[in-house]
Motif scaffolding. Structure first.
Motif, mmCIF file in Angstrom:
data_model
loop_
_atom_site.group_PDB
_atom_site.id
_atom_site.type_symbol
_atom_site.label_atom_id
_atom_site.label_comp_id
_atom_site.label_asym_id
_atom_site.label_seq_id
_atom_site.Cartn_x
_atom_site.Cartn_y
_atom_site.Cartn_z
ATOM 1 N N ILE A 32 0.841 -1.200 0.000
ATOM 2 C CA ILE A 32 0.000 0.000 0.000
ATOM 3 C C ILE A 32 0.873 1.246 0.000
ATOM 4 O O ILE A 32 0.616 2.201 -0.735
ATOM 5 C CB ILE A 32 -0.964 -0.018 1.201
ATOM 6 C CG1 ILE A 32 -2.022 -1.106 0.993
ATOM 7 C CG2 ILE A 32 -1.625 1.337 1.395
ATOM 8 C CD1 ILE A 32 -2.873 -1.369 2.214
ATOM 9 N N ARG A 33 1.928 1.251 0.826
ATOM 10 C CA ARG A 33 2.823 2.403 0.863
ATOM 11 C C ARG A 33 3.529 2.593 -0.482
ATOM 12 O O ARG A 33 3.739 3.723 -0.936
ATOM 13 C CB ARG A 33 3.846 2.240 1.979
ATOM 14 C CG ARG A 33 3.235 2.407 3.344
ATOM 15 C CD ARG A 33 4.294 2.386 4.429
ATOM 16 N NE ARG A 33 3.699 2.381 5.740
ATOM 17 C CZ ARG A 33 3.252 3.460 6.370
ATOM 18 N NH1 ARG A 33 3.348 4.624 5.809
ATOM 19 N NH2 ARG A 33 2.712 3.362 7.572
ATOM 20 N N LEU A 34 3.897 1.511 -1.152
ATOM 21 C CA LEU A 34 4.519 1.600 -2.467
ATOM 22 C C LEU A 34 3.554 2.200 -3.478
ATOM 23 O O LEU A 34 3.920 3.089 -4.256
ATOM 24 C CB LEU A 34 4.990 0.215 -2.913
ATOM 25 C CG LEU A 34 5.612 0.115 -4.307
ATOM 26 C CD1 LEU A 34 6.905 0.933 -4.352
ATOM 27 C CD2 LEU A 34 5.890 -1.331 -4.644
ATOM 28 N N ARG A 35 2.307 1.750 -3.466
ATOM 29 C CA ARG A 35 1.293 2.314 -4.378
ATOM 30 C C ARG A 35 1.060 3.785 -4.097
ATOM 31 O O ARG A 35 0.937 4.590 -5.031
ATOM 32 C CB ARG A 35 -0.018 1.550 -4.248
ATOM 33 C CG ARG A 35 0.026 0.161 -4.839
ATOM 34 C CD ARG A 35 -1.334 -0.497 -4.732
ATOM 35 N NE ARG A 35 -1.220 -1.937 -4.937
ATOM 36 C CZ ARG A 35 -2.099 -2.811 -4.505
ATOM 37 N NH1 ARG A 35 -3.171 -2.409 -3.847
ATOM 38 N NH2 ARG A 35 -1.935 -4.089 -4.740
ATOM 39 N N PRO A 65 10.342 3.556 -1.577
ATOM 40 C CA PRO A 65 10.091 3.221 -0.174
ATOM 41 C C PRO A 65 10.682 1.891 0.262
ATOM 42 O O PRO A 65 11.111 1.738 1.386
ATOM 43 C CB PRO A 65 8.571 3.188 -0.064
ATOM 44 C CG PRO A 65 8.031 3.736 -1.305
ATOM 45 C CD PRO A 65 9.121 3.780 -2.313
ATOM 46 N N SER A 66 10.724 0.915 -0.640
ATOM 47 C CA SER A 66 11.242 -0.389 -0.229
ATOM 48 C C SER A 66 12.771 -0.406 -0.195
ATOM 49 O O SER A 66 13.357 -1.332 0.329
ATOM 50 C CB SER A 66 10.724 -1.476 -1.162
ATOM 51 O OG SER A 66 11.199 -1.242 -2.467
ATOM 52 N N LYS A 67 13.442 0.630 -0.770
ATOM 53 C CA LYS A 67 14.895 0.667 -0.781
ATOM 54 C C LYS A 67 15.462 1.495 0.353
ATOM 55 O O LYS A 67 16.652 1.679 0.452
ATOM 56 C CB LYS A 67 15.377 1.214 -2.114
ATOM 57 C CG LYS A 67 15.044 0.274 -3.248
ATOM 58 C CD LYS A 67 15.598 0.720 -4.541
ATOM 59 C CE LYS A 67 15.291 -0.352 -5.559
ATOM 60 N NZ LYS A 67 15.084 0.035 -6.852
ATOM 61 N N ARG A 68 14.623 2.023 1.200
ATOM 62 C CA ARG A 68 15.094 2.754 2.365
ATOM 63 C C ARG A 68 15.704 1.768 3.354
ATOM 64 O O ARG A 68 15.381 0.585 3.343
ATOM 65 C CB ARG A 68 13.952 3.513 3.022
ATOM 66 C CG ARG A 68 13.462 4.662 2.183
ATOM 67 C CD ARG A 68 12.393 5.416 2.903
ATOM 68 N NE ARG A 68 11.875 6.456 2.045
ATOM 69 C CZ ARG A 68 10.667 6.945 2.135
ATOM 70 N NH1 ARG A 68 9.833 6.499 3.046
ATOM 71 N NH2 ARG A 68 10.278 7.891 1.333
ATOM 72 N N SER A 69 16.566 2.282 4.215
ATOM 73 C CA SER A 69 17.234 1.394 5.166
ATOM 74 C C SER A 69 16.246 0.772 6.142
ATOM 75 O O SER A 69 16.405 -0.356 6.557
ATOM 76 C CB SER A 69 18.327 2.152 5.916
ATOM 77 O OG SER A 69 17.734 3.207 6.664
ATOM 78 N N ASN A 70 15.208 1.510 6.518
ATOM 79 C CA ASN A 70 14.210 0.984 7.441
ATOM 80 C C ASN A 70 12.870 0.924 6.707
ATOM 81 O O ASN A 70 12.189 1.928 6.562
ATOM 82 C CB ASN A 70 14.115 1.886 8.680
ATOM 83 C CG ASN A 70 13.234 1.297 9.744
ATOM 84 O OD1 ASN A 70 12.735 0.188 9.597
ATOM 85 N ND2 ASN A 70 13.027 2.025 10.814
ATOM 86 N N ALA A 71 12.512 -0.247 6.193
ATOM 87 C CA ALA A 71 11.306 -0.391 5.386
ATOM 88 C C ALA A 71 10.044 -0.478 6.236
ATOM 89 O O ALA A 71 8.951 -0.435 5.711
ATOM 90 C CB ALA A 71 11.414 -1.638 4.514
ATOM 91 N N ARG A 72 10.190 -0.593 7.554
ATOM 92 C CA ARG A 72 9.010 -0.675 8.419
ATOM 93 C C ARG A 72 8.336 0.682 8.503
ATOM 94 O O ARG A 72 8.999 1.710 8.431
ATOM 95 C CB ARG A 72 9.404 -1.149 9.807
ATOM 96 C CG ARG A 72 10.000 -2.557 9.750
ATOM 97 C CD ARG A 72 10.080 -3.090 11.082
ATOM 98 N NE ARG A 72 8.741 -3.583 11.409
ATOM 99 C CZ ARG A 72 8.503 -4.480 12.318
ATOM 100 N NH1 ARG A 72 9.474 -4.967 13.011
ATOM 101 N NH2 ARG A 72 7.281 -4.884 12.565
ATOM 102 N N PRO A 73 7.024 0.714 8.682
ATOM 103 C CA PRO A 73 6.337 2.003 8.756
ATOM 104 C C PRO A 73 6.793 2.822 9.957
ATOM 105 O O PRO A 73 6.986 2.295 11.047
ATOM 106 C CB PRO A 73 4.863 1.624 8.880
ATOM 107 C CG PRO A 73 4.822 0.179 9.195
ATOM 108 C CD PRO A 73 6.134 -0.412 8.803
ATOM 109 N N GLN A 74 6.971 4.130 9.739
ATOM 110 C CA GLN A 74 7.448 5.008 10.791
ATOM 111 C C GLN A 74 6.309 5.551 11.650
ATOM 112 O O GLN A 74 6.494 5.841 12.810
ATOM 113 C CB GLN A 74 8.231 6.180 10.182
ATOM 114 C CG GLN A 74 9.460 5.734 9.429
ATOM 115 C CD GLN A 74 10.471 5.061 10.334
ATOM 116 O OE1 GLN A 74 10.667 5.465 11.460
ATOM 117 N NE2 GLN A 74 11.104 4.015 9.842
ATOM 118 N N LEU A 75 5.149 5.744 11.055
ATOM 119 C CA LEU A 75 4.012 6.297 11.766
ATOM 120 C C LEU A 75 2.932 5.234 11.909
ATOM 121 O O LEU A 75 2.819 4.338 11.074
ATOM 122 C CB LEU A 75 3.451 7.501 11.007
ATOM 123 C CG LEU A 75 4.414 8.677 10.838
ATOM 124 C CD1 LEU A 75 3.804 9.724 9.931
ATOM 125 C CD2 LEU A 75 4.742 9.280 12.185
#
Length: 134
Positions: A32-35, A65-75
């Motif tokens: 969903i975040r990628l979309r 978003p999936s290539k960030r170091s922390n792929a887990r949701p921040q909020l």
């Protein structure tokens, strides 16, 4: 020993289900975040150049978003926090007041219940039915 095996197998099964659903939720959230990220980029690219904000051209948002170091949701997910607020501030108090009202009504009915009158009514009902059969 059989209760121990049943409890142990229940723990194992519930743990496996929790693990499966946790991974499924994380995968769905990342999709969903990628979309959303792709849609945001498409919308920003479709804006005329005079309407684009300088913060939009920041290179940080171009990172996938999936290539960030922390792929887990921040909020926290807004729907989850809204649901939690609804349960805490509306559902539980409403349920509690309804529960208390029903318990109070039941207690009042039990304290005002006249056993001797009920027995007389039941006895006369049975006698009437018995006499009508003859």
């Amino acid at each position: 020993m059989s209760k121990f095996i049943a409890v142990l197998s229940g723990f194992i099964a519930s743990g496996a289900l929790l693990y499966h659903f946790q991974n499924e939720i994380e995968d769905n959230t990342s999709q969903i975040r990628l979309r959303l990220h792709n849609t945001r980029n498409q919308l920003e690219d479709s804006l005329p150049s005079n309407l684009k904000d300088s913060s939009v051209t920041d290179q940080n948002h171009l990172i996938h978003p999936s290539k960030r170091s922390n792929a887990r949701p921040q909020l926290p997910i807004p729907s989850l926090t809204q649901t939690q607020n609804y349960i805490n501030h509306r559902f539980i108090p409403t349920f509690k007041s309804t529960w208390n009202e029903h318990v109070t009504n039941l207690a009042n009915k039990l304290t005002s219940f006249d056993v001797s009158e009920s027995v007389k009514n039941a006895k006369s009902f049975v006698e009437d039915k018995w006499n009508n059969k003859k």
